[in-house]
Write a protein that holds these residues in place. Structure first.
Motif, PDB file in Angstrom:
ATOM      1  N   GLN A   1     -47.753 -44.716 -10.785  1.00 48.78           N
ATOM      2  CA  GLN A   1     -48.332 -45.956 -10.274  1.00 48.78           C
ATOM      3  C   GLN A   1     -49.242 -45.656  -9.098  1.00 48.78           C
ATOM      4  O   GLN A   1     -48.987 -44.744  -8.310  1.00 48.78           O
ATOM      5  CB  GLN A   1     -47.221 -46.922  -9.851  1.00 48.78           C
ATOM      6  CG  GLN A   1     -46.435 -47.485 -11.022  1.00 48.78           C
ATOM      7  CD  GLN A   1     -47.265 -48.422 -11.877  1.00 48.78           C
ATOM      8  OE1 GLN A   1     -47.923 -49.325 -11.381  1.00 48.78           O
ATOM      9  NE2 GLN A   1     -47.266 -48.188 -13.180  1.00 48.78           N
ATOM     10  N   MET A   2     -50.310 -46.438  -9.004  1.00 45.22           N
ATOM     11  CA  MET A   2     -51.284 -46.202  -7.948  1.00 45.22           C
ATOM     12  C   MET A   2     -51.283 -47.342  -6.939  1.00 45.22           C
ATOM     13  O   MET A   2     -51.140 -48.500  -7.297  1.00 45.22           O
ATOM     14  CB  MET A   2     -52.671 -46.107  -8.582  1.00 45.22           C
ATOM     15  CG  MET A   2     -53.349 -44.794  -8.290  1.00 45.22           C
ATOM     16  SD  MET A   2     -54.904 -44.666  -9.136  1.00 45.22           S
ATOM     17  CE  MET A   2     -55.889 -44.057  -7.796  1.00 45.22           C
TER      18      MET A   2
ATOM     19  N   GLU B   1     -52.775 -51.651 -19.811  1.00 43.52           N
ATOM     20  CA  GLU B   1     -53.005 -52.973 -20.396  1.00 43.52           C
ATOM     21  C   GLU B   1     -54.115 -52.908 -21.445  1.00 43.52           C
ATOM     22  O   GLU B   1     -55.018 -52.080 -21.361  1.00 43.52           O
ATOM     23  CB  GLU B   1     -53.420 -53.969 -19.307  1.00 43.52           C
ATOM     24  CG  GLU B   1     -52.370 -54.208 -18.238  1.00 43.52           C
ATOM     25  CD  GLU B   1     -51.331 -55.232 -18.646  1.00 43.52           C
ATOM     26  OE1 GLU B   1     -51.320 -55.616 -19.833  1.00 43.52           O
ATOM     27  OE2 GLU B   1     -50.528 -55.636 -17.787  1.00 43.52           O
TER      28      GLU B   1
ATOM     29  N   ARG C   1     -45.812 -54.054  -6.113  1.00 43.41           N
ATOM     30  CA  ARG C   1     -46.245 -54.061  -7.504  1.00 43.41           C
ATOM     31  C   ARG C   1     -46.048 -52.676  -8.127  1.00 43.41           C
ATOM     32  O   ARG C   1     -45.627 -52.545  -9.278  1.00 43.41           O
ATOM     33  CB  ARG C   1     -47.714 -54.465  -7.605  1.00 43.41           C
ATOM     34  CG  ARG C   1     -48.253 -54.281  -9.013  1.00 43.41           C
ATOM     35  CD  ARG C   1     -49.652 -54.791  -9.164  1.00 43.41           C
ATOM     36  NE  ARG C   1     -50.525 -54.173  -8.172  1.00 43.41           N
ATOM     37  CZ  ARG C   1     -51.774 -54.561  -7.965  1.00 43.41           C
ATOM     38  NH1 ARG C   1     -52.285 -55.562  -8.649  1.00 43.41           N
ATOM     39  NH2 ARG C   1     -52.509 -53.961  -7.057  1.00 43.41           N
TER      40      ARG C   1
ATOM     41  N   ARG D   1     -46.027 -59.305 -13.645  1.00 45.77           N
ATOM     42  CA  ARG D   1     -46.683 -58.710 -14.809  1.00 45.77           C
ATOM     43  C   ARG D   1     -46.113 -57.326 -15.167  1.00 45.77           C
ATOM     44  O   ARG D   1     -45.752 -57.097 -16.326  1.00 45.77           O
ATOM     45  CB  ARG D   1     -48.195 -58.642 -14.595  1.00 45.77           C
ATOM     46  CG  ARG D   1     -48.962 -57.996 -15.738  1.00 45.77           C
ATOM     47  CD  ARG D   1     -48.835 -58.781 -17.027  1.00 45.77           C
ATOM     48  NE  ARG D   1     -49.310 -57.990 -18.163  1.00 45.77           N
ATOM     49  CZ  ARG D   1     -49.204 -58.352 -19.440  1.00 45.77           C
ATOM     50  NH1 ARG D   1     -48.643 -59.500 -19.741  1.00 45.77           N
ATOM     51  NH2 ARG D   1     -49.665 -57.589 -20.380  1.00 45.77           N
TER      52      ARG D   1
ATOM     53  N   THR E   1     -54.465 -48.688 -15.256  1.00 46.75           N
ATOM     54  CA  THR E   1     -53.495 -47.579 -15.151  1.00 46.75           C
ATOM     55  C   THR E   1     -52.139 -48.006 -15.704  1.00 46.75           C
ATOM     56  O   THR E   1     -51.319 -47.177 -16.040  1.00 46.75           O
ATOM     57  CB  THR E   1     -53.287 -47.105 -13.699  1.00 46.75           C
ATOM     58  OG1 THR E   1     -52.837 -48.215 -12.933  1.00 46.75           O
ATOM     59  CG2 THR E   1     -54.539 -46.540 -13.099  1.00 46.75           C
ATOM     60  N   ARG E   2     -51.919 -49.310 -15.770  1.00 50.26           N
ATOM     61  CA  ARG E   2     -50.666 -49.797 -16.332  1.00 50.26           C
ATOM     62  C   ARG E   2     -50.712 -49.664 -17.854  1.00 50.26           C
ATOM     63  O   ARG E   2     -49.689 -49.743 -18.517  1.00 50.26           O
ATOM     64  CB  ARG E   2     -50.517 -51.267 -15.927  1.00 50.26           C
ATOM     65  CG  ARG E   2     -49.123 -51.815 -15.989  1.00 50.26           C
ATOM     66  CD  ARG E   2     -48.977 -52.980 -15.041  1.00 50.26           C
ATOM     67  NE  ARG E   2     -49.860 -54.084 -15.390  1.00 50.26           N
ATOM     68  CZ  ARG E   2     -50.424 -54.884 -14.482  1.00 50.26           C
ATOM     69  NH1 ARG E   2     -50.205 -54.709 -13.202  1.00 50.26           N
ATOM     70  NH2 ARG E   2     -51.208 -55.870 -14.854  1.00 50.26           N
TER      71      ARG E   2
ATOM     72  N   TYR F   1     -56.298 -58.192 -22.493  1.00 47.72           N
ATOM     73  CA  TYR F   1     -55.626 -58.652 -21.276  1.00 47.72           C
ATOM     74  C   TYR F   1     -56.566 -58.512 -20.083  1.00 47.72           C
ATOM     75  O   TYR F   1     -56.691 -59.431 -19.260  1.00 47.72           O
ATOM     76  CB  TYR F   1     -54.339 -57.845 -21.039  1.00 47.72           C
ATOM     77  CG  TYR F   1     -53.625 -58.245 -19.777  1.00 47.72           C
ATOM     78  CD1 TYR F   1     -52.688 -59.272 -19.776  1.00 47.72           C
ATOM     79  CD2 TYR F   1     -53.907 -57.609 -18.573  1.00 47.72           C
ATOM     80  CE1 TYR F   1     -52.055 -59.651 -18.612  1.00 47.72           C
ATOM     81  CE2 TYR F   1     -53.274 -57.987 -17.404  1.00 47.72           C
ATOM     82  CZ  TYR F   1     -52.345 -59.007 -17.419  1.00 47.72           C
ATOM     83  OH  TYR F   1     -51.730 -59.389 -16.267  1.00 47.72           O
TER      84      TYR F   1
ATOM     85  N   PHE G   1     -58.040 -54.117  -8.565  1.00 50.69           N
ATOM     86  CA  PHE G   1     -56.943 -54.742  -9.314  1.00 50.69           C
ATOM     87  C   PHE G   1     -57.102 -54.568 -10.817  1.00 50.69           C
ATOM     88  O   PHE G   1     -56.118 -54.516 -11.541  1.00 50.69           O
ATOM     89  CB  PHE G   1     -56.720 -56.209  -8.911  1.00 50.69           C
ATOM     90  CG  PHE G   1     -57.873 -57.143  -9.146  1.00 50.69           C
ATOM     91  CD1 PHE G   1     -58.127 -57.665 -10.402  1.00 50.69           C
ATOM     92  CD2 PHE G   1     -58.670 -57.546  -8.082  1.00 50.69           C
ATOM     93  CE1 PHE G   1     -59.164 -58.549 -10.608  1.00 50.69           C
ATOM     94  CE2 PHE G   1     -59.713 -58.428  -8.280  1.00 50.69           C
ATOM     95  CZ  PHE G   1     -59.969 -58.922  -9.544  1.00 50.69           C
TER      96      PHE G   1
ATOM     97  N   LEU H   1     -55.606 -56.740  -5.193  1.00 57.91           N
ATOM     98  CA  LEU H   1     -54.825 -57.869  -5.702  1.00 57.91           C
ATOM     99  C   LEU H   1     -55.778 -58.905  -6.271  1.00 57.91           C
ATOM    100  O   LEU H   1     -56.744 -59.284  -5.624  1.00 57.91           O
ATOM    101  CB  LEU H   1     -54.007 -58.498  -4.563  1.00 57.91           C
ATOM    102  CG  LEU H   1     -53.051 -57.564  -3.823  1.00 57.91           C
ATOM    103  CD1 LEU H   1     -52.353 -58.317  -2.701  1.00 57.91           C
ATOM    104  CD2 LEU H   1     -52.020 -56.980  -4.767  1.00 57.91           C
TER     105      LEU H   1
END
Lengths: 539, 274, 318
Positions: free
Chosen positions: A361-362, B174, A433, A383, B171-172, B178, B165, A371
């Motif tokens: 995670q970054m 998605e 997050r 999410r 990186t998640r 989305y 963001f 954000l």
């Protein structure tokens, strides 16, 4: 002896008339000719506003509504626009924070340096240019005869900052305002620029006001220091007293944030989480040798263990942020191997599984852009919970509340959008997050750089607590050497895309150092006022 | 309501006029004292304030009734066309922003080509080829203003797509859908609504111009532009039948412009016609 | 210098590609869709033989791509085909009218551009003042007014009420300065108002954007008066966006002349094109459309190249 500069009960308001807020509250101080006063404070403290009022200037939306600003015989707060134009640049001059933005990109440097001399008619063009070249020499600029013919984009940031000092000094003003003139520079550049400033101010016996948030920088150059908070004067005293015997609690808080601690980290290593070896990465087409056309990183290896923090130090252009992007898979490495929890990690994010994404995670530097302003805090944190862990409904709500508690924020924040939150709060949500995914490693890219020192210290403390509580690995990327030194178990120094030094935190606290690391370390100003003078010039 | 209260006078006037015209467009035909096609008087080009509120037209029909009847074309065709243009432009822009650079380049190049056909010229070619009809006018106006909408939406979307963001979401892992719908779209919606208003104005002007040339809405139907055209012979005597519809169009477009301008706080205005 | 040169070449190349796409769009809309041009020309009562003969004569039986290639080749070599309405070469019809339209556009540009520049710069310098607000409302209204409203008001005032000017533009063969003025006054005024309003808005925005830059604040703090900061510092950097605004507005002029030429019965290319639509004279229509699109692309190209040349970073090859 009467004071040269005398500010009396200065009051500045911002916003439309009728609903204005006061941003500078009755600030008073005076200076003798040749003295240097530093205005110290965090963002929103009103330090720049006060400095600009010495030029009789208020930014659009602001007004000087009370008090007097006397420079010599002139009250800058009471002059007409035409009178002010006659004084600015000639009697009082200004050096802006970002020289890159304050130089007109479409005009040659010399034209801009001599402009005020010609406008005020104090000398002829040839005299002014000769004077400018003299100043370039005094400010130890390279090729002083010809540098003026260039355009602003053709010289480096450090040079531009000194050229701006030349621009300010061309009419030999009585008073010169420095507005955070070294904040945008790398530490190794900052030293030379500071030296040049100090020398010329002394040579011309100029009175100066130096605006900064950095006490260590100010300690080198100021005779007096005025500490500001929220537009109010906290304390004003000689540099010596402020540094050694500060009265005000806020001043002491600022000092403690700068003081170089000798602590270092040396955590018991757990199993390896991330293991990268011989990474090459960059942009452009891949050449025949399998290297990118525009290489950014070459031959970088790093190993991070559970519960451990690895710090990456470098100046702008070192490739430290690129390295984070490579690990995150945003910029696929051209060659080299990456292992995540002992399993091979595909270089590009499109080829990574959900679980692989989850474990890395970054956290970005600027919480304002990290954000989504259109989402509520609850959705921002929710999410990853839904995406990685399938949490919905009350389970998700509950977990969001837990996460907020973890980063010490009130649970009712979940229903708010993040626009109105403070910088520190946003950075905590940013952190929460990343934690929501329950990762193995968090990549922190300059997470404290945009924050004020006191707020940054709190975030760092939180980061340490979270690490020991959750036993995660952290890669901490920063240009701030003292932060990295006190926080990280292992430290890697990057310079132009190559590893210069890679040692444990313990080793790093003692040395020996590679020459570049040495330079980097010795370029960080300390609170010792003799530090700058004792340093040998690099040039 | 708070928004309207904080607006300058020009914005309030604009809002009022917009509400007024939308009302006329919806209820106009029921409010009309006469049928739009009925010849009510022997005298042509009667002045204002006689037996007929806004006088009579070139064959003696009631101008007021024709105005009430014609407004719906001038409001609803542009409304629908602008909605189509904006939503298509935004969707393509979102797709372009989350696709690779090559797809993005191809789409952008094609849109640049479309944008360089001036909308009036495009309309003339289309009308010559297909003959004028309401569905065709709708298509023409929607198609010719879509690239402009795309360009604005893409600039906005690319800006947002570079924000941290979106990188975090990427990186998640998605999906593109989305990213486009949840992360980017909410942040460009507001400026795109303003763009919608501007495009509405462009379409009103284009449609009226076409009708004025006799190539827009065809008889027996008539929009406000057609009313100006059919009564142009009354210009020499200053007949209200020609002046009033022209002024009506201007009040619609000016009102929308004033409203958007005050909503945006006077931000820059996109090039007319593009 | 080399960098600039490469960029300009690349830009011109892109324009040519765009023009090709445009020509394809225009051609295929005008030709491949319903209706048979030959049938159309001869009317419903024509014998099938006559239609077939005409089809052959105009090459309508060739495959579409070949017809497109032929047409494009013809355009490049200056042969735009034959008008269906009066059987004269299209290039002849257009060239007879082109100078008239260019003159109208030229007069408008020469008047509107400097006027709009001054208006925009003054509004930016005094942004937020009463002058600026009044100008904002005025220009905002003018860009939303249909040309035919302005034109009808002019006719009503100057031709009908005051009887100063003729309501139609007619240039006699032995025209003097006075005749030209009488013919041009109202069309040019109509176009100027819409055009300068829009250009002034865009100029204001471009200058205002520069005025918010730190270097302008720096100039003020060096003691330069506001006028100098605007004219010497902000304006040179706003040249790129301003030229762009001018080009975009002038390209709007291309559409504006359509209405104005029709209203004032002015003998230009635009009114020729409207006639071509009414007559469904496709060869003439296509050629006119390409003329307008090329005009647009040239204007945009000029704007982009000026922006490249005005950028010191590119100029010095950095």
């Amino acid at each position: 002896m009467t004071a040269h500069v005398n500010v009396d009960k200065l009051r500045v308001e911002a916003g439309p008339v009728g609903q204005a807020t006061t941003i500078v509250h009755d600030v008073s101080f005076s200076l003798q000719r040749g003295e240097v006063l530093a205005l110290i404070g965090e963002s929103g403290s009103g330090k720049t506003t006060i400095a600009l009022s010495l030029l009789g200037y208020a930014r659009p939306g602001c007004r000087i509504t009370g008090g007097a600003v006397n420079v010599g015989d002139d009250n800058m707060a009471a002059m007409s626009a035409a009178q002010l134009a006659g004084v600015r640049g000639r009697k009082v001059a200004y050096v802006a924070q970002s020289a890159a933005a304050a130089f007109n990109p479409s005009r040659r440097i010399m034209d801009q340096v001599v402009e005020s001399a010609l406008m005020h008619g104090v000398m002829s063009r040839s005299q002014a240019e000769a004077k400018a070249i003299d100043l370039f020499k005094q400010l130890s600029l390279p090729s002083p005869q010809t540098i003026g013919r260039r355009y602003p984009h053709e010289v480096s940031g450090g040079q531009l900052q000194r050229l701006m000092a030349a621009m300010a000094l061309i009419c030999e003003p009585e008073l010169i305002i420095f507005d955070e003139p070294t904040t945008a520079l790398d530490v190794t550049t900052q030293v030379d620029v500071l030296k040049a400033f100090k020398a010329v101010v002394k040579a011309y016996n100029t009175t100066a006001v130096y605006v900064s948030h950095d006490l260590a920088v100010v300690a080198q150059i100021a005779d007096q220091i005025l500490v500001l908070q929220s537009g109010k004067m906290m304390e004003k005293n000689t540099t010596d007293i402020i540094l050694n015997d500060a009265e005000h609690a806020y001043t002491r808080q600022l000092l403690s944030a700068v003081q170089d601690s000798d602590t270092f980290q040396d955590n018991v290593p757990g199993e390896v989480v991330i293991d990268v070896a011989n990474i090459e990465a960059g942009y452009g087409k891949i050449t025949k040798e399998g290297k990118p056309g525009i290489p950014i990183l070459s031959d970088i290896s790093m190993r991070v263990r559970r519960g451990q923090t690895v710090g990456i130090i470098g100046e702008s252009g070192s490739g430290k942020s690129t390295f984070a992007r490579v690990i995150a898979g945003l910029l696929p490495a051209a060659t080299g191997t990456m292992l995540l929890n002992n399993k091979e990690l595909p270089p590009a994010i499109v080829n990574r599984s959900k679980a692989e994404c989850q474990h890395i995670q970054m956290v970005f530097q600027n919480a304002d852009t990290a954000l989504n302003p259109a989402h509520k805090v609850g959705d921002i944190l929710g999410r990853p919970l839904t995406f990685f862990h399938g949490l919905t409904g009350t389970a998700r709500k509950q977990r969001v509340a837990e996460l907020l508690e973890l980063v010490k924020l009130p649970a009712d924040l979940a229903d708010r959008k993040c626009g109105a939150l403070s910088g520190g709060q946003k950075q905590r949500i940013n952190l929460a997050r990343a934690l929501a995914a329950e990762p193995s490693v968090i990549l922190c890219d300059e997470v404290t750089s945009a924050l004020d020192t006191v707020v940054a210290a709190a975030i760092l403390e939180l980061l340490g607590e979270l690490q020991s509580k959750l036993n995660i690995a952290i890669v901490f990327i920063s240009h701030d050497i003292s932060t990295v030194k006190s926080l990280c178990d292992e430290i890697m120094v990057l310079y132009k895309g190559k590893t210069v030094q890679y040692t444990s935190g313990k080793q790093f606290a003692r040395g020996p150092y590679e020459p570049y690391t040495e330079l980097l370390l010795s370029s960080v100003p300390t609170l010792d006022p003799t530090w700058l003078d004792s340093r040998q010039s690099r040039a | 309501m708070k928004v309207i209260k904080s607006m300058p006078l020009s914005g309030k006037l604009g809002a009022l006029l917009v509400v007024f015209w939308v009302f006329i467009a919806i209820f106009g035909p029921w409010l009309a004292p006469h049928s739009a096609s009925e010849i009510v008087a022997y005298d042509v080009f009667e002045p204002i304030g006689g037996d007929y509120v806004l006088g009579t037209d070139y064959i003696g029909r009631d101008v007021f009734s024709r105005l009430l009847d014609g407004t719906r074309f001038t409001i609803f065709i542009p409304l629908l066309a602008a909605a189509l243009a904006c939503s298509a432009g935004t969707l393509i822009a979102l797709f372009s922003a989350v696709s690779g650079p090559r797809t993005d380049e191809v789409i952008a190049r094609f849109m640049d080509a479309l944008i360089s056909i001036p909308s009036k010229i495009f309309s003339l070619v289309m009308i010559a080829a297909f003959g004028s009809s309401v569905p065709l006018l709708l298509t023409i106006t929607a198609v010719s203003y879509m690239p402009g909408s795309f360009r604005i939406a893409r600039a906005l979307a690319v800006n947002v797509a570079n924000m941290d963001f979106v990188t975090v979401a990427r990186t998640r892992g998605e999906s593109r859908l989305y990213l486009a719908v949840k992360e980017i779209l909410p942040n460009i919606l507001h400026p795109m609504l303003a763009d919608f208003g501007l495009r509405f104005v462009f379409v009103v002007l284009l449609l009226s111009s076409l009708s004025f040339l006799g190539l827009g809405v065809q008889p027996p139907e008539a929009d406000l532009g057609s009313l100006v055209r059919e009564n142009i012979s009354g210009l020499a005597e200053g007949a209200p039948a020609v002046i009033i519809p022209a002024i009506a169009i201007a009040t619609i477009t000016i009102a929308v412009n004033l409203l958007i301008d005050s909503l945006r706080g006077g931000a820059t205005y996109a090039a007319r016609g593009k | 210098m080399k960098v600039i040169f490469q960029l300009i070449i690349k830009r011109i190349g892109l324009s040519i590609i765009t023009l090709l796409i445009v020509s394809a769009v225009v051609f295929f809309i005008a030709n491949l869709l319903p209706g048979d041009a030959a049938q159309e020309m001869l009317g419903q009562s024509a014998t099938p033989e006559a239609v077939a003969e005409l089809r052959e004569a105009y090459g309508l039986n060739d495959p579409p791509l070949l017809r497109y290639a032929k047409w494009l080749g013809g355009l490049v070599s200056g042969d735009a085909g034959t008008s269906l309405a009066n059987a004269r070469p299209v290039s002849e019809l257009i060239s007879a009218r082109l100078s008239q339209s260019l003159m109208l556009a030229g007069f408008t540009a020469v008047l509107a551009v400097p006027f709009a520049m001054v208006l925009g710069i003054v509004a930016a310098m005094y942004s937020g003042s009463r002058i600026d607000k009044a100008m904002n409302i005025f220009t905002l209204s003018m860009v939303a007014v249909p040309e035919f409203l302005l034109a009808t008001i002019f006719v009503l005032v100057f031709a009908v009420e005051l009887n100063w000017l003729p309501s139609l533009s007619y240039i006699p063969a032995d025209a003097g300065v006075n005749d030209y003025f009488r013919a041009f006054a109202m069309p040019v005024a109509t176009l100027c108002i819409v055009l300068s309003a829009q250009m002034a808005r865009m100029t204001r925005a471009a200058v205002l954007e520069q005025l918010s830059q730190p270097y302008v604040e720096m100039a003020l703090l060096k003691g330069s008066p506001l006028s100098r900061a605007v004219l010497r510092h902000a304006l040179p950097n706003a040249v790129g966006p301003i030229v762009n605004a001018v080009a975009l507005s002038l390209s709007y002029l291309l559409g504006g002349v359509v209405i104005v030429e029709v209203i004032f019965n002015y003998p230009g290319v635009a009114s020729l094109m409207v006639d071509a639509v009414t007559n469904r004279d496709m060869p003439l229509l296509q050629a006119c459309a390409m003329l307008f699109c090329t005009g647009y692309l040239i204007l945009v190209l000029i704007a982009d190249i000026s922006a490249i040349v005005a950028n010191p970073k590119l100029r010095t090859g950095g």
